[in-house]
Design an enzyme around this catalytic site. Structure first.
Site, PDB file in Angstrom:
ATOM      1  N   VAL A  60     -23.900  14.778  -0.601  1.00 55.12           N
ATOM      2  CA  VAL A  60     -23.208  16.178  -1.257  1.00 55.12           C
ATOM      3  C   VAL A  60     -24.539  16.390  -1.473  1.00 55.12           C
ATOM      4  O   VAL A  60     -25.111  17.530  -2.196  1.00 55.12           O
ATOM      5  CB  VAL A  60     -22.425  15.243  -1.811  1.00 55.12           C
ATOM      6  N   GLY A  61     -25.571  15.599  -2.763  1.00 52.75           N
ATOM      7  CA  GLY A  61     -26.609  15.702  -3.982  1.00 52.75           C
ATOM      8  C   GLY A  61     -27.697  15.781  -2.784  1.00 52.75           C
ATOM      9  O   GLY A  61     -28.412  17.139  -2.793  1.00 52.75           O
ATOM     10  N   GLU A 115     -37.986  15.513 -12.784  1.00 55.77           N
ATOM     11  CA  GLU A 115     -37.734  14.808 -14.475  1.00 55.77           C
ATOM     12  C   GLU A 115     -37.573  13.404 -13.425  1.00 55.77           C
ATOM     13  O   GLU A 115     -36.098  12.822 -13.165  1.00 55.77           O
ATOM     14  CB  GLU A 115     -37.296  14.756 -15.381  1.00 55.77           C
ATOM     15  N   CYS A 118     -35.873   6.468 -19.375  1.00 56.91           N
ATOM     16  CA  CYS A 118     -36.736   6.680 -18.359  1.00 56.91           C
ATOM     17  C   CYS A 118     -38.233   6.750 -19.219  1.00 56.91           C
ATOM     18  O   CYS A 118     -39.223   6.564 -18.691  1.00 56.91           O
ATOM     19  CB  CYS A 118     -36.389   7.854 -17.811  1.00 56.91           C
TER      20      CYS A 118
END
Ligand code: NAD
Length: 494
Positions: free
Chosen positions: A226-227, A265, A299
């Protein structure tokens, strides 16, 4: 499964997606469960949207961009985002409980993930209201005589925002609010593990703001496709994405056919160069804390500590003591600063990388297993690996767990070479008493951002972006707003 932890505060979020102004289930009616990582229990459901639902959301965003005044009416956008800021403040405690429920993040460290992003909504509303969208650059010589040039800053169109699970509410805000204020319409696809931080935003927008139908949409799904559909859709002009480097590559490839703009990112493997004049008792407890808060699921975590050989064992002893004393436990208990990893799979990945480290010769100084006093929940002991080979898997792959690797070095040049020896380049840190020397080292690190002596590089007013395979483009600061605008240069008579 029985839980030994208190369930105080656990809260299930909004199940419905937001498509074209309507809070709604998946067209198929499908749902999937959301787990609380501190008690390993599914605490509620959310809509399991399909590619079809995503296509409807993109269609709604396209229509809202093409057929309403949203892109042109800055005052109205300011009004709507001011309303949103106030609505988020009213919902603040509910959002906090949902965040702790779906991430397992300790409630004591939620300020930067709840209050800060809510403040950012206000920031971007004011920034966008005051922004100079039309800049007259004066007369320019041309072969046909002088031409006046004006720079018209215009929104790009439909922005697809795809977010990860580690700081979900913050990133949902960081990716979508500047895009909206710049005049774009948005489709948000939150991560599978943390859908409620997205659906709650959708609910608040639908119920408590005048943001028109189709301007902001949220599609949740348990399927990566879906993404992928969002990142490939020709009606989408830009993808803003935060997540792993592997997914970032897939998104870039999916957008290539329509030459989509991508703001990425991605992952990191940041180094902390401790110089020989550093105050170890100041910088290393902080380094240990950064590795454990959020269970290392950050991150920008400087997870590779580079110590001068002359101070190596002293440094290891400080790190070991700091990690062993770290307050880990039930995320609902005030004062706890390290909760569980987000999922069984994530904990398994962390253990796999620790094992890869010891297999390649690293020394396990502390940790490496599950804490005995926390038998339920995806907890990992703060873990320190010494003598880590800079080329080994554990020094090269992002761990996303409460794990520090330590490598000794003999010269500053060697330390910089080790720091630069990964495919990533997101963040970094330098500690040293001579700040000018530390600054010079920082400039030689091939990375997007550097902290010196604990002074953070990160903030809404300063650009943040990775180099290497850690990303493309910037969030925050002036460049972070310009990402969501196209600059059209218009040449015209004097
Ligand atoms: P992930 O890449 O697995 O997933 C992120 C999002 O991408 C999810 O919403 C997922 O559903 C979606 N997705 C998965 N496959 C897709 C595809 N083929 N096409 C489009 N979308 C797809 O990342 P994660 O595990 O959720 O998050 C952890 C990662 O995020 C770490 O690598 C971390 O470093 C990174 N991260 C980076 C930053 C930063 O600012 N650079 C900030 C936070 C997290």
């Amino acid at each position: 499964m029985t839980s030994v932890q208190t369930e105080t505060g656990i809260l299930a979020g909004e199940q419905r997606m937001l498509i074209d102004g309507e809070l709604q289930p998946a067209a198929s009616g499908a749902t999937f469960g959301v787990e609380h990582p501190a008690n390993e229990t599914v605490v509620g459901d959310v809509a399991d949207g399909s590619v079809h639902d995503m296509e409807r959301a993109v269609g709604a965003a396209r229509r809202a961009f093409d057929e309403t005044d949203w892109s042109r009416d800055t005052d109205f956008r300011f009004h709507c985002l001011t309303q949103l800021h106030e609505a988020l403040q009213r919902n603040q405690e509910r959002l906090r409980r949902i965040l702790v429920t779906e991430v397992g993040c300790p409630i004591s460290v939620t300020g930067s993930q709840i209050e800060s992003p809510i403040d950012e909504v206000r920031h971007w509303a004011e920034y966008g209201r005051d922004f100079d969208y039309l800049v007259d650059t004066g007369l320019h010589d041309t072969p046909l005589g002088p031409a006046r040039r004006k720079l018209h800053h215009e929104p790009l169109g439909v922005v697809g925002a795809i977010t990860p699970w580690n700081v979900p509410f913050y990133l949902n805000i960081a990716e979508t609010i500047p895009a909206l204020m710049a005049g774009n319409t948005v489709v948000l696809k939150p991560a599978q593990l943390t859908p409620w931080s997205g659906t709650e935003l959708g609910r608040i927008i639908a119920e408590e703001t005048d943001i028109p139908a189709g301007v902001f949409n949220v599609v949740t799904s348990n399927a990566n496709e879906v993404g992928a559909a969002l990142s490939a859709d020709p009606r989408v002009d830009m993808i803003t994405f935060t997540g792993s480097t592997a997914t970032g590559r897939a998104i870039l490839a999916a957008g290539a056919a329509t030459v989509k703009k991508n703001l990425l990112e991605l992952g990191g493997k940041s180094a902390h160069i401790v110089l020989d004049d550093a105050d170890l008792s100041a910088c290393l407890p902080l380094a240990a804390m950064m590795a454990c808060v959020m269970s290392g699921q950050s991150c920008i975590l400087p997870s590779r500590i580079l110590l001068p050989r002359s101070r190596y064992e002293d440094g290891l002893a400080i790190l070991k003591a700091s990690m062993e004393g770290f307050p880990m436990g039930d995320p609902w208990t005030p004062g706890v600063m390290q909760g569980p990893q987000i999922s069984a799979a994530q904990r398994c990945k962390v253990f796999g990388l620790i094992e890869a480290g010891t297999d390649s010769g690293a020394r396990l100084v502390t940790g490496g297993g599950m804490p005995e006093n926390l038998p339920v929940g995806y907890y990992v002991q703060p873990t320190l690996l010494a003598d880590v080979d800079p080329n080994s898997v554990v020094a090269q792959e992002e761990i996303f767990g409460p794990v520090l690797t330590v490598t000794p070095y003999d010269s500053v040049d060697e330390a910089i070479a080790i720091a630069n020896n990964t495919i990533y380049g997101l963040s970094g840190e330098v500690s040293g008493a001579d700040v000018e020397r530390a600054f010079s080292v920082a400039t030689r690190m091939r990375t997007g951002n550097v902290t010196i002596n604990g002074k953070s590089h990160f903030g809404i007013d300063s650009p943040f972006g990775g180099t290497g395979q850690s990303g493309l483009g910037y969030r925050n600061g002036a460049p972070g707003y310009l990402e969501y605008l196209h600059i059209k240069t218009i040449g015209m008579p004097e």
